[in-house]
Scaffold this motif. Structure first.
Motif: not given
Length: 735
Positions: A621, A624-625, A628-629, A639, A641, A643, A676, A678, A687, A702
């Motif tokens: 893990k 998140f940014s 980076r994504l 990836v 993601v 949240f 990632l 968030g 975010i 997601y």
């Protein structure tokens, strides 16, 4: 409805109306430095950038009435603005980022322009080795072409800022202001559009962003190579795709078409590739002309005089007009959003902090032997409390976003002071259910309603709504995302649907005698059941205390535990005096309870530093940014993601039962998937912006990005098999 509950209803209604009144209809004009036809000022979101920080900059511009500047593609006449930077070594400035333009016709030529007050955004990149205390002078030379109906004047602005390398803190009002300015920049659409050419027409098709209105859509291309700015555009939604048609001289679809899609106050950055069968179907099914489409407008004919009447002699200055359509896309969107909120609110009744409240209110109604009229009154009061709290929260959310704050649903739980209040309330309810102290009947505000208990039902419904709304469960995510893209009245209807759904079970019990008859008969077992229901309330208080510690650290949790101890002591004293039959049993305990709730004044409101939740190794893990994504996607790394937030029950269930299972970890590691995370516990503008770009304002949410493919939304209820299948497909795509 009895008059005793109109006072609390009026109070909450006033709160909602007051919140909406905070949202200004237009942004207030701000004084800018003296200039010629376009005034300019350069602003930075912080005067003390940190080493390695990317600092948002805003060129605040205001054109004189009758004058305008140009977009990055000026159209058929004009010139785009440009910026030159004079910066210390190692510091760099970014390109200009524009809001969506307006279309203006002068002398038969169509231009893409900005009028009135507007802002061009940019970025300042500070090197990581910058030393704190170092002065950072910034000079930007902005070149503009200012035009009116009669003339064009080139203008050059030399703008300066004096910054100092330090901690990078951004004052909250400034952050909100810059968030508001950034929100006007076209948001990127995750999925690529498709472009096809047939019979001299360019067809661009894409999944319509939430809340889009085909009657107001216009496509602004970054280059005039694809179609003329003056060309008539037509649009409609077909088979779930927004299809835009515009005449073109191209024989083949462009290899890459970059454009901005504008619809009302919303705008989106679009990238189109040569189309597949989906775009082909949209093109070939409409060979005859624009009649089936909703006309966007012909700029050259927007203000054409009626037949038989001469045109006015004034300068040829026209704008693209909004179009009318017999098909109102807002209506089905509003209906689906309302139904989604209704079903989502109904599901919220299964949350452990709501189910005990609902159960005890329903059983107390049966035990008290209410008449049909009294039962319906209590049901309506409970529903009014739930609906008005949802409306108040929705109005506050809309007002905060209109004022520039990047907030989403459950914004109230991103403040540790609100969490502390909920800790105390849920713990007090648990103590009441456990029998430590008694109220005349279950529910706060009972004395407001006299004999029929409507006041208690109202405040119980209000409390249930306030506690139950942190997470967006099934059906709610898309509904609440669509709500913020609807007009304010439509959005408030969606929030009302959430409250109605939450109140539906109690309304059923109150209005359907058969439903009440199916409830268990009153008896001694109800006291035992009541004690059992104290357990989920205590567990909810424990979970909220953990969230409080995550938000404000050990100091905040200590304050919360001390406040809970004071409250417990006060309620025990109250219960003891009730057992002795003492009059005014609440009087000695009241100072302790007030002191407990006064702890919100001293609980730390600023979040502590949060440790990184992962490493840069594939399969583990990472925080998140968006940067980076983008980096991982450019490297064709799959990836996932996630949240999440500490106060989101649905998120924690998904983590426990799906994401953090051994099966999924093994599948992700084998496929090289990066997770990632968030973390939205304390609120994060980056975010919130990302969620808004994807039509969401709540969690869980997601996304899964397979190599070279657009992001795919996953359901809000995850299973290990679903994530394993996504990992297997990503592994196959990467190979």
């Amino acid at each position: 409805m009895p008059r005793q509950i109109w006072a609390p209803i009026a109070l909450l209604g006033a709160v909602g109306a007051g919140a909406l009144s905070l949202a200004p209809a237009t942004a207030p004009a701000e004084p800018l430095g003296a200039s010629r036809h376009i005034e300019a000022r350069l602003e930075s979101e912080t005067a003390t950038p940190a080493p390695g920080q990317r600092v948002r900059l805003a060129f605040m511009l205001r054109a004189e009435p009758g004058w305008h500047g140009y977009w990055l593609n000026p159209g058929e006449s004009g010139a785009p603005p440009s910026v030159g930077w004079n910066l210390p070594q190692g510091v760099s400035g970014g390109d200009l980022r524009h809001p969506a333009p307006e279309t203006l016709t002068l002398g038969g030529l169509v231009s893409y322009v900005h009028e009135g007050s507007y802002a061009l955004m940019s970025e300042l990149r500070v090197p990581r080795d910058a030393q704190p205390g170092t002065a950072l002078p910034v000079t930007a030379t902005l070149n503009l072409l200012a035009c009116s109906d009669q003339a064009c004047v080139p203008e050059t602005k030399t703008l300066n800022l004096e910054l100092t390398i330090s901690d990078g803190k951004v004052p909250p009002p400034t952050r909100r202001r810059f968030d508001s300015l950034s929100a006007r920049i076209p948001r990127p659409i995750a999925e690529e559009a498709e472009a096809r050419v047939a019979d001299g027409q360019l067809f661009v098709s894409l999944k319509p962003p939430r809340g889009i209105d085909p009657t107001t859509v216009r496509l602004y291309a970054l280059s005039n190579d694809h179609f003329e700015p003056s060309a008539t555009q037509t649009a409609r939604v077909e088979d779930g795709q927004l299809v835009i048609r515009v005449p073109t001289r191209l024989k083949d679809p462009p290899a890459s078409l970059k454009a901005v899609l504008s619809s009302g106050a919303s705008s989106f950055a679009v990238s189109a590739r040569p189309g597949s069968s989906r775009a082909r179907a949209g093109a070939e099914s409409l060979p005859g002309g624009p009649a089936p489409f909703a006309a966007v407008a012909d700029p050259a004919a927007a203000d054409a005089p009626p037949s038989g009447r001469p045109a006015a002699a004034s300068p040829d200055r026209r704008r693209v007009a909004p179009v009318s359509s017999a098909e109102g896309p807002a209506s089905p969107t509003l209906l689906m959003a309302f139904l989604g909120a209704l079903l989502g609110g109904l599901i919220l009744n299964l949350m452990p902090c709501v189910f005990p409240i609902l159960s005890l209110k329903a059983l107390s109604m049966v035990r008290s032997g209410r008449t049909e009229s009294a039962a319906r009154t209590e049901a309506l009061a409970y529903g009014a409390g739930a609906v008005l709290v949802c409306l108040a929260l929705g109005a506050g959310l809309i007002a905060l976003r209109a004022a520039g704050s990047q907030v989403g649903w459950a914004f109230q739980l991103q403040d540790p002071r609100v969490i502390l209040v909920l800790v105390l309330l849920t713990f007090a309810i648990g103590l009441n259910l456990a029998g430590m102290f008694e109220l005349r009947s279950f529910g706060f505000g009972e004395r407001l309603a006299g004999r029929n208990g409507a006041g208690g039902a109202f405040w119980t419904g209000a409390l249930a709504a306030f506690v139950a709304t942190p997470c967006t469960g099934p059906f709610m995510g898309a509904a609440l995302g669509a709500a913020l893209m609807l007009p304010a009245a439509g959005a408030m209807l969606v929030f009302a649907g959430l409250g109605i759904g939450l109140a539906l079970p109690f309304l059923l019990v109150g209005f359907v005698p058969a439903a009440r008859r199916r409830l268990p008969k009153p008896g001694a077992w109800m006291n035992t059941f009541r004690r059992i229901l104290a357990l989920p309330m205590f567990l909810t208080a424990l979970a909220l205390a953990w969230v409080l510690g995550r938000q404000s650290g050990v100091e905040g949790m200590t304050v919360g535990l001390a406040a809970t101890l004071l409250l417990t002591l006060g309620l025990w004293w109250l219960g003891h005096r009730q057992t002795l039959g003492v009059r005014r049993s609440w009087a000695p305990a009241l100072p302790l309870m007030l002191a407990a709730f006064a702890a919100i004044l001293v609980v730390p409101a600023d979040p502590p530093a949060r440790a990184s939740s992962g490493s840069r190794e594939i399969g583990l893990k990472e925080p998140f940014s968006p940067a980076r994504l983008a980096e991982l996607r450019a490297r064709r790394v799959p990836v996932f993601v996630d949240f999440t937030a500490d106060w989101c029950l649905s998120c924690k269930v998904n983590e426990r039962l799906a994401i953090d299972t051994e099966r999924v970890r093994g599948a992700f590691q084998q496929a090289g998937v990066v997770i990632l995370v968030g973390d939205w516990t304390n609120g994060d503008p980056a975010i919130t912006r990302f969620l808004a770009e994807h039509g969401r304002n709540g969690i869980p949410y997601y996304l899964f990005f397979a190599p070279g493919e657009p992001g795919k939304e996953l359901p809000q209820i995850l299973t290990p098999s679903l994530l394993e299948e996504a990992a297997r497909r990503a592994g196959g795509a990467d190979s």
